[in-house]
Every structure is written in structure tokens, then in C-alpha cells.
Motif scaffolding. Structure first.
Motif, PDB file in Angstrom:
ATOM      1  N   PRO A 119       0.797  -1.234   0.000  1.00  0.00           N
ATOM      2  CA  PRO A 119       0.000   0.000   0.000  1.00  0.00           C
ATOM      3  C   PRO A 119       0.824   1.276   0.000  1.00  0.00           C
ATOM      4  O   PRO A 119       0.268   2.367   0.096  1.00  0.00           O
ATOM      5  CB  PRO A 119      -0.755  -0.121   1.333  1.00  0.00           C
ATOM      6  CG  PRO A 119       0.257  -0.772   2.241  1.00  0.00           C
ATOM      7  CD  PRO A 119       1.087  -1.710   1.366  1.00  0.00           C
ATOM      8  N   HIS A 120       2.173   1.175  -0.094  1.00  0.00           N
ATOM      9  CA  HIS A 120       3.014   2.324   0.233  1.00  0.00           C
ATOM     10  C   HIS A 120       3.385   3.175  -0.970  1.00  0.00           C
ATOM     11  O   HIS A 120       4.026   4.211  -0.798  1.00  0.00           O
ATOM     12  CB  HIS A 120       4.286   1.856   0.936  1.00  0.00           C
ATOM     13  CG  HIS A 120       5.132   0.906   0.130  1.00  0.00           C
ATOM     14  ND1 HIS A 120       4.614  -0.209  -0.474  1.00  0.00           N
ATOM     15  CD2 HIS A 120       6.462   0.908  -0.160  1.00  0.00           C
ATOM     16  CE1 HIS A 120       5.593  -0.859  -1.100  1.00  0.00           C
ATOM     17  NE2 HIS A 120       6.712  -0.199  -0.935  1.00  0.00           N
ATOM     18  N   LEU A 138      15.833   2.363  -7.534  1.00  0.00           N
ATOM     19  CA  LEU A 138      14.710   2.398  -8.473  1.00  0.00           C
ATOM     20  C   LEU A 138      13.437   1.938  -7.774  1.00  0.00           C
ATOM     21  O   LEU A 138      13.414   0.895  -7.123  1.00  0.00           O
ATOM     22  CB  LEU A 138      15.027   1.488  -9.665  1.00  0.00           C
ATOM     23  CG  LEU A 138      14.047   1.382 -10.825  1.00  0.00           C
ATOM     24  CD1 LEU A 138      14.806   1.024 -12.093  1.00  0.00           C
ATOM     25  CD2 LEU A 138      12.996   0.305 -10.563  1.00  0.00           C
ATOM     26  N   ARG A 139      12.375   2.734  -7.937  1.00  0.00           N
ATOM     27  CA  ARG A 139      11.058   2.396  -7.400  1.00  0.00           C
ATOM     28  C   ARG A 139      10.017   2.722  -8.461  1.00  0.00           C
ATOM     29  O   ARG A 139       9.930   3.861  -8.915  1.00  0.00           O
ATOM     30  CB  ARG A 139      10.780   3.184  -6.108  1.00  0.00           C
ATOM     31  CG  ARG A 139      11.666   2.780  -4.939  1.00  0.00           C
ATOM     32  CD  ARG A 139      11.660   3.819  -3.845  1.00  0.00           C
ATOM     33  NE  ARG A 139      12.460   3.390  -2.699  1.00  0.00           N
ATOM     34  CZ  ARG A 139      13.778   3.521  -2.620  1.00  0.00           C
ATOM     35  NH1 ARG A 139      14.453   4.074  -3.624  1.00  0.00           N
ATOM     36  NH2 ARG A 139      14.433   3.101  -1.558  1.00  0.00           N
ATOM     37  N   ASN A 140       9.217   1.718  -8.815  1.00  0.00           N
ATOM     38  CA  ASN A 140       8.224   1.875  -9.873  1.00  0.00           C
ATOM     39  C   ASN A 140       6.869   1.367  -9.398  1.00  0.00           C
ATOM     40  O   ASN A 140       6.790   0.531  -8.500  1.00  0.00           O
ATOM     41  CB  ASN A 140       8.586   1.026 -11.106  1.00  0.00           C
ATOM     42  CG  ASN A 140       9.966   1.310 -11.656  1.00  0.00           C
ATOM     43  OD1 ASN A 140      10.471   2.423 -11.545  1.00  0.00           O
ATOM     44  ND2 ASN A 140      10.578   0.309 -12.269  1.00  0.00           N
ATOM     45  N   GLU A 141       5.819   1.836 -10.030  1.00  0.00           N
ATOM     46  CA  GLU A 141       4.530   1.157  -9.942  1.00  0.00           C
ATOM     47  C   GLU A 141       3.651   1.592 -11.108  1.00  0.00           C
ATOM     48  O   GLU A 141       3.654   2.763 -11.512  1.00  0.00           O
ATOM     49  CB  GLU A 141       3.800   1.404  -8.621  1.00  0.00           C
ATOM     50  CG  GLU A 141       2.549   0.543  -8.523  1.00  0.00           C
ATOM     51  CD  GLU A 141       2.018   0.335  -7.113  1.00  0.00           C
ATOM     52  OE1 GLU A 141       1.009  -0.376  -6.986  1.00  0.00           O
ATOM     53  OE2 GLU A 141       2.602   0.875  -6.147  1.00  0.00           O
ATOM     54  N   GLY A 196      18.012   1.385   1.072  1.00  0.00           N
ATOM     55  CA  GLY A 196      16.890   0.549   0.676  1.00  0.00           C
ATOM     56  C   GLY A 196      15.556   1.077   1.157  1.00  0.00           C
ATOM     57  O   GLY A 196      14.517   0.804   0.546  1.00  0.00           O
ATOM     58  N   THR A 197      15.561   1.817   2.247  1.00  0.00           N
ATOM     59  CA  THR A 197      14.331   2.362   2.818  1.00  0.00           C
ATOM     60  C   THR A 197      14.333   3.878   2.666  1.00  0.00           C
ATOM     61  O   THR A 197      15.121   4.579   3.308  1.00  0.00           O
ATOM     62  CB  THR A 197      14.207   1.989   4.304  1.00  0.00           C
ATOM     63  OG1 THR A 197      14.229   0.569   4.431  1.00  0.00           O
ATOM     64  CG2 THR A 197      12.907   2.531   4.888  1.00  0.00           C
ATOM     65  N   LEU A 198      13.462   4.360   1.802  1.00  0.00           N
ATOM     66  CA  LEU A 198      13.303   5.797   1.559  1.00  0.00           C
ATOM     67  C   LEU A 198      11.807   6.092   1.460  1.00  0.00           C
ATOM     68  O   LEU A 198      11.237   6.117   0.364  1.00  0.00           O
ATOM     69  CB  LEU A 198      14.019   6.218   0.275  1.00  0.00           C
ATOM     70  CG  LEU A 198      15.554   6.222   0.305  1.00  0.00           C
ATOM     71  CD1 LEU A 198      16.099   6.474  -1.106  1.00  0.00           C
ATOM     72  CD2 LEU A 198      16.076   7.287   1.272  1.00  0.00           C
ATOM     73  N   ALA A 251      10.554   8.535  -1.178  1.00  0.00           N
ATOM     74  CA  ALA A 251      10.641   8.085  -2.569  1.00  0.00           C
ATOM     75  C   ALA A 251       9.504   7.134  -2.918  1.00  0.00           C
ATOM     76  O   ALA A 251       9.021   7.114  -4.057  1.00  0.00           O
ATOM     77  CB  ALA A 251      11.989   7.410  -2.803  1.00  0.00           C
ATOM     78  N   ASP A 252       9.073   6.328  -1.950  1.00  0.00           N
ATOM     79  CA  ASP A 252       7.909   5.470  -2.173  1.00  0.00           C
ATOM     80  C   ASP A 252       6.639   6.307  -2.271  1.00  0.00           C
ATOM     81  O   ASP A 252       5.828   6.138  -3.184  1.00  0.00           O
ATOM     82  CB  ASP A 252       7.760   4.463  -1.029  1.00  0.00           C
ATOM     83  CG  ASP A 252       8.820   3.372  -1.048  1.00  0.00           C
ATOM     84  OD1 ASP A 252       9.078   2.826  -2.142  1.00  0.00           O
ATOM     85  OD2 ASP A 252       9.374   3.063   0.014  1.00  0.00           O
ATOM     86  N   ALA A 253       6.462   7.206  -1.312  1.00  0.00           N
ATOM     87  CA  ALA A 253       5.208   7.952  -1.210  1.00  0.00           C
ATOM     88  C   ALA A 253       4.978   8.885  -2.392  1.00  0.00           C
ATOM     89  O   ALA A 253       3.829   9.131  -2.770  1.00  0.00           O
ATOM     90  CB  ALA A 253       5.183   8.748   0.095  1.00  0.00           C
TER      91      ALA A 253
END
Length: 300
Positions: free
Chosen positions: A223-224, A247-250, A275-277, A280-282
């Protein structure tokens, strides 16, 4: 000052770029009203590494082959622990032999991004079939180059003898083939929203198979990212994430109770190797919300 529809849509890319900058990422985005075809983008035609987002292409190819009678989705597959593609979820993290149907492997691949399940499916579907499916749908900028296990193997090789610890070094990360769209599975934000629109309009597969794809995408547990931008009980988000170092995608579809349906693809990259940002996820959800709000304002 009265803000017109044109003003809203024209200003939206700058608002999205500002959100990316505030979160410390570079981003690519495309959003598309599934029914009207109206869209907007930020560098939406730039090639990007897809990481696990490419599991969506595999899922569509699986159902494409099933709809043509080339395979049975209830076919059982033995999943021994030896030789499994590594990963932190699903059968990739299990210790014992399992037996699952193709469609249940697809569930694990999409819901928890199970790498081992994905590569078992890919062995049955075929890399060429994945590319034939995306080509049939006109996704000319989208191509599968290798399996998910092979992609992860390049990360391990490029990291060198220091192993995963070396991925904290920006110079090491910069040489990862898995982050170079010319050398790994790749697409564009626009291609991904076109694929999502085809799935939601039953143009990618017959309706029975389109419904199955939509169902399993709606079961993703994370959900993040995209879903964080739409924290409403009556708004449904179905998506697929993708992650690699920096890299973070959705990509996914946001459905409103008034019938509005919006395909959104967001691809981000940051210079930070942590690894935890959370920011960047939000920002994936934030940018998607800005884009969808602008498209909805255009409907009014």
C-alpha cells in the motif's frame, strides 16, 4: 483567477516534477483516462528499466496463451527448492517443495512479487511469447530481454565480490546493467498505461481473461506507493510494483465510485542507495494523485 481545463492540464507536469524533486527522485509518469483516452505525461516516452513491473507483461502473455488454448491455467507445476530464483516473498522464500497451478503462481507473482513464481511461469509461457504479446498490442518501446533470475544475476555479478554490501556505493550502482534500459527489460510510462487500458477494456485478452488479470492485480499487498495517494474506502487501486537499487516503480489503475478509471505508470530513480526511503515510495502516490485529479477536473 479562473483556472480552465487547459490551464490545469498544462500546469500539472510542473507540479509533478516539483513533487519528484521534493522527494529527491527523478521521475517518469503517464496517466490516462481509460474511457475518454485523455492523458498527460512527464517524460512519458523515455525508456526505463521495468524491474518487476514487467511481471504484468508476463501475466498478460500467460492469459493470451491460455485464451488461445495453448495452455491450461489449472495446470500443476512442481516447485522444488533447488534452483529457485531468489527473493524475499512467496515460494522464493520457502524451504520445501510446493505444487501450484499456473494461475496460483500468477497470483503470487503479482500479489507479493514472487520472483520464483514469475520465472516458473516464464519457463512455461516463454520469453518470445511475452514479446509477441506486447508487440501485438502495439507496445513498441516494451521488451523483455531476460528472466527475473537472470536480471538478478547481473546485479550480483556487477556488484562484485563484496556482494550486496557494495550496493551502498553509488559508483557500483551506476554500473548495474539492471538499471540500464538498453541492457535489461524495459518500457516507457506511456506504453504501460496503454497496456493497462487494453486490459481494462478487454482488448488485451477476452473478457474472462481480462477479468482474471484485473482481479489478481487488485490483490497486490503493497500500500506504500500508488495506493498511498488514494486513501479512500470507495476508491479501488490495482497495481504492480517494481524495485531495484535506487529504483522504485509502480503501474496500476485507479477506479472511482462514479465510474472514472485511470491508468497510471510511475517510474522513479534516486541518487540515494538506501533501501528504505519512505519519501521516494510515497511520491509515487502523490504524483499519481496530482495526475488523476487533473484528468478528473478535465471531465467536469
Amino acid at each position: 483567477m479562473v483556472v480552465t481545463r487547459t490551464d490545469t492540464l498544462s500546469e500539472t507536469p510542473d507540479r509533478i516534477r516539483a513533487a519528484f524533486a521534493d522527494a529527491g527522485v527523478g521521475g517518469r509518469l503517464h496517466a490516462l483516462d481509460i474511457d475518454s483516452g485523455a492523458g498527460l505525461g512527464v517524460d512519458a516516452d523515455e525508456s526505463v528499466p521495468t524491474a518487476s513491473v514487467h511481471k504484468l507483461c508476463l501475466l498478460v502473455a500467460l492469459h493470451d496463451r491460455a485464451s488461445n488454448g495453448e495452455l491450461d491455467l489449472t495446470e500443476p507445476v512442481d516447485c522444488p527448492p533447488q534452483g529457485r530464483t531468489p527473493g524475499p516473498t512467496g515460494i522464493a522464500a520457502m524451504l520445501d517443495t510446493a505444487r501450484l497451478s499456473l494461475r496460483d503462481l500468477a497470483y503470487l507473482m503479482m500479489a507479493v512479487s514472487d520472483n520464483a513464481a514469475a520465472d516458473l511461469l516464464l519457463a512455461r509461457v516463454g520469453l518470445d511469447a511475452v514479446n509477441r504479446t506486447t508487440a501485438r498490442l502495439g507496445l513498441d518501446a516494451t521488451r523483455a530481454v531476460h528472466s527475473f533470475g537472470a536480471m538478478l544475476a547481473t546485479v550480483k555479478e556487477d556488484a562484485g565480490p563484496a556482494g550486496a554490501g557494495a550496493l551502498a556505493d553509488p559508483h557500483v550502482v551506476a554500473r548495474l546493467r539492471a538499471l540500464d534500459p538498453a541492457r535489461t527489460n524495459h518500457s516507457t510510462a506511456r506504453d504501460m498505461t496503454r497496456l493497462l487500458r487494453a486490459v481494462w477494456r478487454d482488448e488485451a485478452c477476452p473478457p474472462e481473461h481480462g477479468a482474471a488479470i484485473r482481479r489478481v492485480m487488485g490483490l497486490q499487498v503493497w500500500p506504500h506507493r500508488l495506493a498511498s495517494g488514494f486513501p479512500f474506502d470507495d476508491v479501488h487501486v490495482a497495481g504492480k510494483t517494481g524495485s531495484l537499487p535506487t529504483l522504485r516503480n509502480e503501474v496500476g489503475v485507479v477506479e472511482y465510485p462514479d465510474g472514472g478509471r485511470y491508468a497510471v505508470a510511475v517510474f522513479t530513480r534516486t541518487a540515494q542507495t538506501a533501501g528504505t526511503l519512505p519519501a521516494a515510495d510515497a511520491v509515487i502516490g502523490t504524483a499519481a494523485r496530482i495526475a488523476v485529479d487533473a484528468l478528473r477536473a478535465g471531465r467536469a
